[in-house]
Design an enzyme around this catalytic site. Structure first.
Site, PDB file in Angstrom:
ATOM      1  N   TYR A   1      -1.606  -1.212  10.477  1.00  0.00           N
ATOM      2  CA  TYR A   1      -1.726  -1.640   8.936  1.00  0.00           C
ATOM      3  C   TYR A   1      -0.565  -1.325   8.326  1.00  0.00           C
ATOM      4  O   TYR A   1      -0.043  -1.892   7.401  1.00  0.00           O
ATOM      5  CB  TYR A   1      -3.069  -0.946   8.576  1.00  0.00           C
ATOM      6  CG  TYR A   1      -3.320  -1.146   6.982  1.00  0.00           C
ATOM      7  CD1 TYR A   1      -2.793  -0.146   6.285  1.00  0.00           C
ATOM      8  CD2 TYR A   1      -4.079  -2.360   6.447  1.00  0.00           C
ATOM      9  CE1 TYR A   1      -2.980  -0.274   4.745  1.00  0.00           C
ATOM     10  CE2 TYR A   1      -4.040  -2.329   5.134  1.00  0.00           C
ATOM     11  CZ  TYR A   1      -3.819  -1.256   4.487  1.00  0.00           C
ATOM     12  OH  TYR A   1      -4.064  -1.459   2.991  1.00  0.00           O
TER      13      TYR A   1
ATOM     14  N   SER B   1       0.981  -1.145  -0.036  1.00  0.00           N
ATOM     15  CA  SER B   1      -0.090   0.092   0.030  1.00  0.00           C
ATOM     16  C   SER B   1       0.858   1.312   0.127  1.00  0.00           C
ATOM     17  O   SER B   1       2.123   1.059   0.557  1.00  0.00           O
ATOM     18  CB  SER B   1      -0.845   0.038   1.387  1.00  0.00           C
ATOM     19  OG  SER B   1      -1.215   1.386   1.528  1.00  0.00           O
TER      20      SER B   1
HETATM   21  N1  LIG Z   1      -8.538  -0.815  -1.785  1.00  0.00           N
HETATM   22  C1  LIG Z   1      -7.709  -0.113  -1.558  1.00  0.00           C
HETATM   23  O1  LIG Z   1      -7.896   1.227  -1.659  1.00  0.00           O
HETATM   24  C2  LIG Z   1      -6.442  -0.486  -1.046  1.00  0.00           C
HETATM   25  C3  LIG Z   1      -6.247  -1.877  -0.803  1.00  0.00           C
HETATM   26  N2  LIG Z   1      -4.820  -2.461  -0.671  1.00  0.00           N
HETATM   27  C4  LIG Z   1      -4.429  -3.809  -0.194  1.00  0.00           C
HETATM   28  O2  LIG Z   1      -5.178  -4.623  -1.183  1.00  0.00           O
HETATM   29  C5  LIG Z   1      -5.630  -5.752  -0.705  1.00  0.00           C
HETATM   30  C6  LIG Z   1      -7.001  -6.388  -1.149  1.00  0.00           C
HETATM   31  O3  LIG Z   1      -7.693  -5.145  -0.537  1.00  0.00           O
HETATM   32  P1  LIG Z   1      -9.166  -4.841  -1.105  1.00  0.00           P
HETATM   33  O4  LIG Z   1      -9.395  -5.697  -2.586  1.00  0.00           O
HETATM   34  O5  LIG Z   1      -9.234  -3.335  -1.174  1.00  0.00           O
HETATM   35  O6  LIG Z   1     -10.072  -5.415  -0.269  1.00  0.00           O
HETATM   36  P2  LIG Z   1     -11.245  -6.323   0.000  1.00  0.00           P
HETATM   37  O7  LIG Z   1     -11.828  -6.383   1.273  1.00  0.00           O
HETATM   38  O8  LIG Z   1     -12.477  -5.865  -0.983  1.00  0.00           O
HETATM   39  O9  LIG Z   1     -10.854  -7.678  -0.453  1.00  0.00           O
HETATM   40  C7  LIG Z   1      -9.891  -8.480   0.625  1.00  0.00           C
HETATM   41  C8  LIG Z   1      -9.812  -9.977   0.284  1.00  0.00           C
HETATM   42  O10 LIG Z   1      -8.974 -10.477   0.944  1.00  0.00           O
HETATM   43  C9  LIG Z   1      -9.803 -11.210   1.587  1.00  0.00           C
HETATM   44  N3  LIG Z   1      -9.514 -11.534   3.265  1.00  0.00           N
HETATM   45  C10 LIG Z   1      -9.236 -10.650   4.252  1.00  0.00           C
HETATM   46  N4  LIG Z   1      -9.009 -11.255   5.241  1.00  0.00           N
HETATM   47  C11 LIG Z   1      -8.829 -12.446   5.062  1.00  0.00           C
HETATM   48  C12 LIG Z   1      -8.421 -13.671   5.821  1.00  0.00           C
HETATM   49  N5  LIG Z   1      -8.161 -13.318   7.246  1.00  0.00           N
HETATM   50  N6  LIG Z   1      -8.525 -14.797   5.361  1.00  0.00           N
HETATM   51  C13 LIG Z   1      -8.665 -14.993   4.004  1.00  0.00           C
HETATM   52  N7  LIG Z   1      -8.968 -14.079   3.166  1.00  0.00           N
HETATM   53  C14 LIG Z   1      -9.102 -12.881   3.717  1.00  0.00           C
HETATM   54  C15 LIG Z   1     -11.077 -11.365   1.567  1.00  0.00           C
HETATM   55  O11 LIG Z   1     -12.236 -12.298   1.662  1.00  0.00           O
HETATM   56  C16 LIG Z   1     -11.149 -10.539   0.323  1.00  0.00           C
HETATM   57  O12 LIG Z   1     -11.498 -11.218  -0.609  1.00  0.00           O
HETATM   58  C17 LIG Z   1      -5.439  -5.752   0.781  1.00  0.00           C
HETATM   59  O13 LIG Z   1      -4.138  -6.242   1.320  1.00  0.00           O
HETATM   60  C18 LIG Z   1      -5.288  -4.196   1.167  1.00  0.00           C
HETATM   61  O14 LIG Z   1      -4.539  -4.052   2.196  1.00  0.00           O
HETATM   62  C19 LIG Z   1      -3.903  -1.404  -0.258  1.00  0.00           C
HETATM   63  C20 LIG Z   1      -3.869  -0.202  -0.466  1.00  0.00           C
HETATM   64  C21 LIG Z   1      -5.289   0.264  -0.912  1.00  0.00           C
HETATM   65  C1  LIG Z   2      -4.631   3.303   1.085  1.00  0.00           C
HETATM   66  C2  LIG Z   2      -4.558   2.408   2.395  1.00  0.00           C
HETATM   67  O1  LIG Z   2      -3.934   1.174   2.097  1.00  0.00           O
HETATM   68  C3  LIG Z   2      -5.937   2.036   2.706  1.00  0.00           C
HETATM   69  O2  LIG Z   2      -6.838   3.096   2.827  1.00  0.00           O
HETATM   70  C4  LIG Z   2      -7.817   2.606   3.809  1.00  0.00           C
HETATM   71  O3  LIG Z   2      -8.549   3.460   4.281  1.00  0.00           O
HETATM   72  C5  LIG Z   2      -7.662   1.292   4.223  1.00  0.00           C
HETATM   73  O4  LIG Z   2      -7.855   1.009   5.477  1.00  0.00           O
HETATM   74  C6  LIG Z   2      -5.979   1.268   3.765  1.00  0.00           C
HETATM   75  O5  LIG Z   2      -5.550   1.777   4.768  1.00  0.00           O
END
Ligand SMILES: NC(=O)C1=CN([C@@H]2O[C@H](COP(=O)(O)OP(=O)(O)OC[C@H]3O[C@@H](n4cnc5c(N)ncnc54)[C@H](O)[C@@H]3O)[C@@H](O)[C@H]2O)C=CC1
Ligand SMILES: C[C@H](O)[C@@H]1OC(=O)[C@H](O)[C@@H]1O
Length: 255
Positions: free
Chosen positions: A158, A145
């Site tokens: 985080y 991130s």
């Molecule tokens: N959406 C954003 O703006 C940003 C997201 N990220 C990172 O991107 C990655 C994906 O995030 P998003 O797609 O936004 O989130 P999301 O919540 O939409 O998807 C997260 C995925 O990870 C899975 N997951 C979460 N905890 C889990 C666990 N304990 N066991 C198994 N699966 C688990 C969920 O089931 C889901 O499939 C994360 O690592 C997040 O930190 C980083 C920067 C920004």
């Molecule tokens: C950009 C970050 O990874 C993202 O922004 C949020 O609010 C989520 O909790 C993550 O910190």
């Protein structure tokens, strides 16, 4: 030849948290690029839904319904599912956040964020690397991130895990380069997913994001999966230990 190969034909990729948001976008882009995909997430229904989407793209999908913290069990299940196939690409995407002020963080919250975002990613990378070494080829992609590089208001624990993902990327790249295993990270800024849904519904919060974003807009998921396909494909063969900030310019915004 001038245009490198961005295809993943006949490869096998693993995407943790591949049922929603960024993980699903990456999983589908890999399938569109020719790869079969192993999805690891908790919700069986979501797993089946994305599995069908992958199959509609003409590729095979395998599902493992486990909490990512159960990485010992996950390793056993991947061993069964892969059935002797190598793992060409492993994406450590699963992640979560509990947004709170530093002084309010509890030990339980610490454990949950650290185990999900960092500990699992390390031990699953260790497993993936052990397979990739045998083939002298592999791609590990860690979803960090901008919060791993810049201080954000969304939680110190985080941010610590995302910074750790960047350092883990560098160290594994150093140790495993001799096996032609590329280890890179992607550092997203805001993208519309369930993790950020609530925040992105707040106009004032979005305005604050845009003020820090030179491109003056929130990213589209397909603008992130492109970076993942590049890193997963032969086009990325000479890049390792790097973090690609897909961030609308946020990390370069000084004043
Ligand atoms: N959406 C954003 O703006 C940003 C997201 N990220 C990172 O991107 C990655 C994906 O995030 P998003 O797609 O936004 O989130 P999301 O919540 O939409 O998807 C997260 C995925 O990870 C899975 N997951 C979460 N905890 C889990 C666990 N304990 N066991 C198994 N699966 C688990 C969920 O089931 C889901 O499939 C994360 O690592 C997040 O930190 C980083 C920067 C920004
Ligand atoms: C950009 C970050 O990874 C993202 O922004 C949020 O609010 C989520 O909790 C993550 O910190």
């Amino acid at each position: 030849m001038y245009l490198p190969d961005f295809r993943l034909d006949e490869q096998l990729a693993v995407v943790t948290g591949g049922t929603k948001g960024i993980g699903r976008a990456i999983a589908l882009s890999f399938a569109q690029s020719g790869a079969d995909v192993i999805l690891i997430a908790r919700n069986q229904k979501h797993l089946e839904t994305v599995s069908k989407e992958i199959e509609s793209l003409g590729r095979r999908a395998y599902v493992i319904a486990e909490d990512i913290s159960n990485y010992k069990v996950i390793k056993e299940k991947v061993e069964t599912v892969r059935d002797g196939r190598t793992i060409d690409v492993w994406v450590n995407n699963a992640g979560m956040n509990i947004r709170s002020e530093a002084e309010d963080v509890t030990e339980d919250e610490w454990e949950q964020i650290i185990n999900t975002n960092m500990k699992s990613a390390f031990f699953l990378s260790q497993y993936a690397g052990s397979i990739m070494k045998k083939k002298k080829r592999g791609k590990i992609i860690n979803i960090s991130s901008v919060g791993g590089h810049m201080a954000l208001r969304t939680g110190v624990v985080y941010a610590m895990t995302k910074s750790a993902m960047i350092q883990m990327t560098k160290n594994l790249a150093l140790e495993w380069g001799k096996y032609q295993i590329n280890v890179n990270a992607i550092g997203p800024w805001y993208f519309p997913t369930s993790l950020t849904e609530e925040l992105l519904q707040d106009d004032d919060y979005v305005q604050a994001i845009l003020e820090r974003t030179p491109l003056k807009r929130i990213g589209k998921l397909e603008e992130l999966s492109g970076a993942a396909v590049f890193l997963a494909s032969d086009a990325g063969n000479y890049m390792t230990g790097q973090t690609l900030f897909v961030d609308g310019g946020m990390t370069i915004y000084g004043f």
